[in-house]
Design an enzyme around this catalytic site. Structure first.
Site, short mmCIF file in Angstrom:
data_model
loop_
_atom_site.label_atom_id
_atom_site.label_comp_id
_atom_site.label_asym_id
_atom_site.label_seq_id
_atom_site.Cartn_x
_atom_site.Cartn_y
_atom_site.Cartn_z
N CYS A 1 -16.46 3.46 -27.43
CA CYS A 1 -17.78 4.09 -27.51
C CYS A 1 -18.34 4.19 -26.10
O CYS A 1 -19.17 3.38 -25.68
CB CYS A 1 -18.68 3.28 -28.41
N PRO B 1 4.70 -4.90 -1.05
CA PRO B 1 4.51 -3.80 -1.99
C PRO B 1 4.14 -4.29 -3.39
O PRO B 1 4.67 -5.31 -3.85
CB PRO B 1 5.88 -3.12 -2.01
N GLY B 2 3.22 -3.61 -4.02
CA GLY B 2 2.87 -3.92 -5.41
C GLY B 2 3.20 -2.71 -6.25
O GLY B 2 4.26 -2.60 -6.88
N ARG B 3 2.31 -1.74 -6.18
CA ARG B 3 2.43 -0.48 -6.92
C ARG B 3 3.82 0.16 -6.80
O ARG B 3 4.40 0.58 -7.79
CB ARG B 3 1.38 0.46 -6.33
N GLY C 1 0.76 -1.24 0.00
CA GLY C 1 0.00 0.00 0.00
C GLY C 1 0.79 1.29 0.00
O GLY C 1 0.19 2.36 -0.07
C1 LIG Z 1 -3.13 -5.30 -3.67
C2 LIG Z 1 -2.48 -5.90 -2.49
C3 LIG Z 1 -1.18 -5.52 -2.14
C4 LIG Z 1 -0.41 -4.46 -2.87
O1 LIG Z 1 -0.95 -3.20 -2.77
P1 LIG Z 1 -0.15 -1.95 -3.42
O2 LIG Z 1 -1.01 -0.79 -3.10
O3 LIG Z 1 -0.05 -2.20 -4.87
O4 LIG Z 1 1.19 -1.90 -2.75
C5 LIG Z 1 -0.59 -6.15 -1.07
N1 LIG Z 1 -1.25 -7.10 -0.36
C6 LIG Z 1 -2.50 -7.50 -0.69
C7 LIG Z 1 -3.15 -8.55 0.10
C8 LIG Z 1 -3.15 -6.90 -1.74
O5 LIG Z 1 -4.40 -7.29 -2.05
#
Ligand SMILES: *Cc1c(COP(=O)(O)O)cnc(C)c1O
Length: 433
Positions: free
Chosen positions: A362, A292-294, A249
């Site tokens: 569209c 972390p993802g984003r 997050g």
């Molecule tokens: C989506 C998610 C993340 C990553 O969130 P980011 O905002 O992209 O860092 C981490 N843990 C879980 C369980 C998620 O669903």
């Protein structure tokens, strides 16, 4: 430099991405195209891994939440960098397997895993399954039993924090489709149940409080609540959690106005918070996992489009339509997400226009952004949208029967296709005549 060091302006006035001319990339790979600077992703992986090792010790394992950007090549990169991953579906597990990702470093999430998903995870040897609720707990125990296995699990807990309105609404997301809430007593209840399951080995707890979080405070609150929960569980059952997964997050800077997050510093702060919190709660310091993802992939990406129509509606606005849109980036349509755009072949010119960038579906809501500062746009220009590495390709659709763009990876000054462009033939491939 534009937002990040890997976005810059070359001597010919063109946008460069990872040192390569974006206009040339558009020529070589066509538009729309996702351009991803692999070196930036690797650097971000190293930042997280190093910080985690310094703060939590040599066995620290940050996880890449792979729903942010998922294709075979990305799992190879993350495996090489030594991180673990989150998967949230059978499709992500399958893709990770296709990349020979080490299964023991996979955490499997999801609020409604089917029996087929659970079997797939068990048969792959997925290291950790994050169990969301009571039915899943029982199903997984039975399926692991059939295999004579003992599966490591975490339980997903909702600490009751809304990261954006936190403190104001501390129990904001007790009402969530994910996990078991502490305040309702359901978290303790499912923990007791998990401890009786012979084919499951409970290692600890997981929570994920949200996304695009710029402050450390919501993590402080979450960690405090989770550590007190760990203490309560210990007092009630004698079980002491060994692992605490605090989710992902951390925020990303998409536009000039956004703050920059120092991820290494954030990891250090979270470590300090957990260390203090564990001591206060009277429990042993757990192994801390972050997901972390984003923040690993968003800034690494840019999407290149070709400008088509430029339509001025006197007294209203100027629409700049590009050859992509909500099928390749649904985030403005979904959440009004803000992005930085520029004309790649006029990157040195001033952004003295305000435009709405529209796609070609569209659908009036098919917009990439409104009120975006931009250089003077004309048909044939290459328009770049920056920081599209996360939740763009992975959220892409074929709406309006539009083929998905390719994913092009940049590594050490070279570009290569990691996912080829979809063709019309691909679109009808599944159709039964
Ligand atoms: C989506 C998610 C993340 C990553 O969130 P980011 O905002 O992209 O860092 C981490 N843990 C879980 C369980 C998620 O669903």
């Amino acid at each position: 430099m534009i937002l990040y060091p890997h976005f810059d302006v070359g001597e010919n006035g063109h946008l460069t991405i990872g040192g390569l001319d974006a206009v040339e990339l558009a020529k070589e790979f066509g538009t729309p195209a996702y351009i991803i600077d692999e070196d930036v992703i690797r650097e971000n992986c190293r930042t997280y891994l190093k910080a985690a090792k310094v703060c939590f010790g040599p066995d620290a394992l940050p996880l890449y939440a792979s729903k942010a950007l998922s294709f075979t090549g990305i799992y190879r990169i993350v495996a090489e960098e030594g991180l673990g991953i989150d998967c949230v579906s059978g499709g992500e597990l399958y893709t990770a397997k296709n990349a020979d990702f080490p299964a023991e470093r996979i955490y499997f999430h999801g609020n409604n895993k089917t029996d087929a998903d659970l079997c797939q995870a068990l048969d792959m040897g997925v290291g950790t399954i994050v169990v969301d609720g009571r039915e899943e707990l029982e199903a997984l125990n039975a399926l692991a039993g059939e295999r004579g296995a003992r599966q490591k699990i975490l339980l997903r807990i909702t600490p009751g924090i809304d990261p954006h309105t936190h403190r104001a609404i501390m129990t904001g997301n007790v009402d969530s489709k994910f996990g078991s809430a502490i305040v309702t007593g359901q978290a303790l209840e499912i923990t007791r149940a998990a401890l009786t399951m012979p084919h499951l080995s409970l290692a600890g707890f997981h929570c994920h409080i949200g996304s695009q979080i710029f402050d450390i405070e919501p993590f402080r609150d979450a960690a405090g609540i989770m550590l007190h929960f760990i203490a309560d569980v210990k007092a009630a059952t004698g079980f002491e959690a060994k692992e605490l997964n605090l989710g992902g997050g951390l925020g990303v800077r998409y536009i000039e106005e956004d703050r920059t997050v120092d991820y290494a510093k954030a990891v250090a702060e979270i470590a300090e918070i957990v260390r203090k919190g564990a001591a206060e709660a009277g429990v042993a310091m757990p192994r801390v996992i972050l997901e972390p993802g984003r923040s690993l992939v968003a800034a690494a990406g840019a999407t290149l489009y070709t400008v088509g129509s430029v339509k001025e509606i006197p007294g209203f606005r100027r629409y700049v339509s590009v050859d992509g849109g909500m099928p390749d980036n649904p985030r403005y349509a979904l959440y009004q997400s803000q992005y930085t755009a520029l004309i790649a072949n006029k990157a040195a010119e001033p952004k003295d226009h305000r435009v709405t960038v529209a796609g070609r579906c569209c659908e009036s809501g098919d917009l990439i952004g409104e009120n975006m500062p931009l250089q003077s746009p004309e048909r044939g220009d290459i328009l770049a949208v920056l920081c599209t590495g996360a939740y763009n390709y992975s959220m892409a659709s074929n709406y309006n029967r539009i083929p998905r763009p390719p994913v092009v990876l940049l590594h050490k000054g070279k570009a290569r296709i990691a996912v080829r462009r979809e063709t019309y033939a691909d679109l009808v491939d599944l159709d039964v005549k």
